[in-house]
Design an enzyme around this catalytic site. Structure first.
Site, mmCIF file in Angstrom:
data_model
loop_
_atom_site.group_PDB
_atom_site.id
_atom_site.type_symbol
_atom_site.label_atom_id
_atom_site.label_comp_id
_atom_site.label_asym_id
_atom_site.label_seq_id
_atom_site.Cartn_x
_atom_site.Cartn_y
_atom_site.Cartn_z
ATOM 1 N N GLY A 1 -16.635 2.868 -1.543
ATOM 2 C CA GLY A 1 -17.216 4.199 -1.457
ATOM 3 C C GLY A 1 -18.624 4.298 -2.010
ATOM 4 N N TYR B 1 0.846 -1.191 0.000
ATOM 5 C CA TYR B 1 0.000 0.000 0.000
ATOM 6 C C TYR B 1 0.883 1.242 0.000
ATOM 7 C CZ TYR B 1 -3.953 -3.046 1.275
ATOM 8 O OH TYR B 1 -4.922 -4.024 1.302
ATOM 9 N N HIS C 1 -1.223 -12.196 0.880
ATOM 10 C CA HIS C 1 -2.094 -11.250 0.185
ATOM 11 C C HIS C 1 -2.709 -11.878 -1.061
ATOM 12 C CE1 HIS C 1 -2.438 -6.600 -0.514
ATOM 13 N NE2 HIS C 1 -3.586 -7.198 -0.626
ATOM 14 N N LEU D 1 -18.031 -1.416 2.188
ATOM 15 C CA LEU D 1 -18.809 -0.260 1.731
ATOM 16 C C LEU D 1 -18.656 -0.045 0.224
ATOM 17 C CD1 LEU D 1 -18.163 2.165 4.716
ATOM 18 C CD2 LEU D 1 -20.008 0.507 4.394
#
Length: 327
Positions: free
Chosen positions: A205, A56, A121, A202
């Site tokens: 967004g 990240y 990952h 979510l």
């Protein structure tokens, strides 16, 4: 903050965690000071399970968290990940020497001597997952990590790995518009005593309080070329979400709180990790813990957002490499 168990033998953590991918600018320009303020809000809310990764921002997210830990010294459970080798072309490496080197680098950035949870990952398809489990078991024995997990895997991979070294958590995408884990993975986790950690609960967004505006996405925004955020798919998806937004408003819920409450209701072993880079957005979620859906609420949500309503795949062909598909 309500608590949930992180796997059969793991610690208790807040029922809602925090995904820290946004600290690296994946969904718009990131500002480290804003990210630090977001961590302040997380601590204030009792959100004590934070999730990041070595890739990240090529360590930026971990460095921000490490700075916060050094300055504020909160009592939190940290998870990071390893296995993706950025490209081009993107590749995957689950070899022990690579895992060890990346873990060492992550610990340095975080200012930690160990991680509570360390995920693969993405699985390297050519390498037996049993071999990877043995590597992670050695890291546990050496005290470098407390537990290990897998991300974006099929139930069959989880079962194979868990038989060698017990898996504490599996992290896959799950939300009102991404429902594949209902086809075996959530059930397998419950059966094995493994926490299921939904990321993007979510919908990147889409279930935020304000409508998403793809025309404003920066060129570096992950969603810029994602099938669900490009036309004509986006228009169709927004029509569904707009109706859900209206329903939430009539009930006095924020959109994000309602979407998160829906995820939380799917099992006590689910610990969703919504992501944001702002304290304001984080505070919009917190009402999820106070929402108790009635049978009528569930039926109406199912009508507005039926399983499979989303137009477009959750990843483009250029994004899905390494994700295990099992249905």
């Amino acid at each position: 903050m309500q608590k949930r168990k992180l796997g059969a033998s793991g610690p208790e953590v807040g029922a809602i965690g925090l995904g820290c991918m946004s600290f690296a600018g994946f969904f718009g320009t990131a500002d480290d000071e804003v990210s630090l303020a977001c961590l302040d809000a997380a601590v204030e809310a009792g959100i004590d399970f934070w999730d990041t990764s070595n890739i990240y921002g090529m360590g930026r997210s971990e460095r921000v968290i490490g700075r916060y830990l050094a300055e504020k010294k909160p009592d939190v459970v940290l998870a990071s990940k390893v296995g993706i080798v950025p490209g081009p072309p993107r590749s995957f490496n689950n070899a022990e020497d690579h895992i060890r080197a990346e873990l060492d680098a992550s610990l340095k950035r975080l200012g930690r001597s160990k991680l509570e949870l360390y995920y693969i990952h993405r699985r390297e398809a050519e390498r037996p997952v049993e071999e990877v489990a043995e590597t992670m078991g050695r890291l546990i024995e050496e005290g470098l990590i407390d537990a290990w997990g897998l991300s974006e895997v099929a139930p069959s991979t989880l079962r194979r790995a868990h038989a060698v070294v017990p898996v504490t958590a599996v992290q896959n995408e799950y939300s009102l518009w991404t429902r594949q884990p209902e086809l075996g993975l959530i059930q397998a986790c419950a059966e094995l005593g493994v926490a299921f950690v939904p990321f993007s609960p979510l919908a990147r967004g889409m279930f935020g309080q304000a409508p998403v505006a793809p025309g404003t996405f920066a060129d570096t925004d992950f969603r810029k070329s994602n099938p669900r955020f490009t036309q004509p798919n986006f228009g169709a998806n927004e029509a569904h979400v707009a109706e859900f937004r209206s329903y939430c408003a009539a009930k006095g819920w924020t959109v994000s709180a309602a979407a998160l409450a829906w995820v939380l209701e799917k099992g006590e072993h689910l610990i969703p990790i919504p992501g944001t880079r702002t304290a304001a957005h984080l505070r919009e979620w917190l009402g999820a813990l106070d929402i108790a859906f009635t049978a009528e609420d569930r039926a109406e949500i199912d009508r507005i957002l039926p399983a499979g309503f989303a137009h477009g795949d959750r990843y483009g062909d250029h994004q899905i490499l390494g994700v295990e598909r099992y249905c």
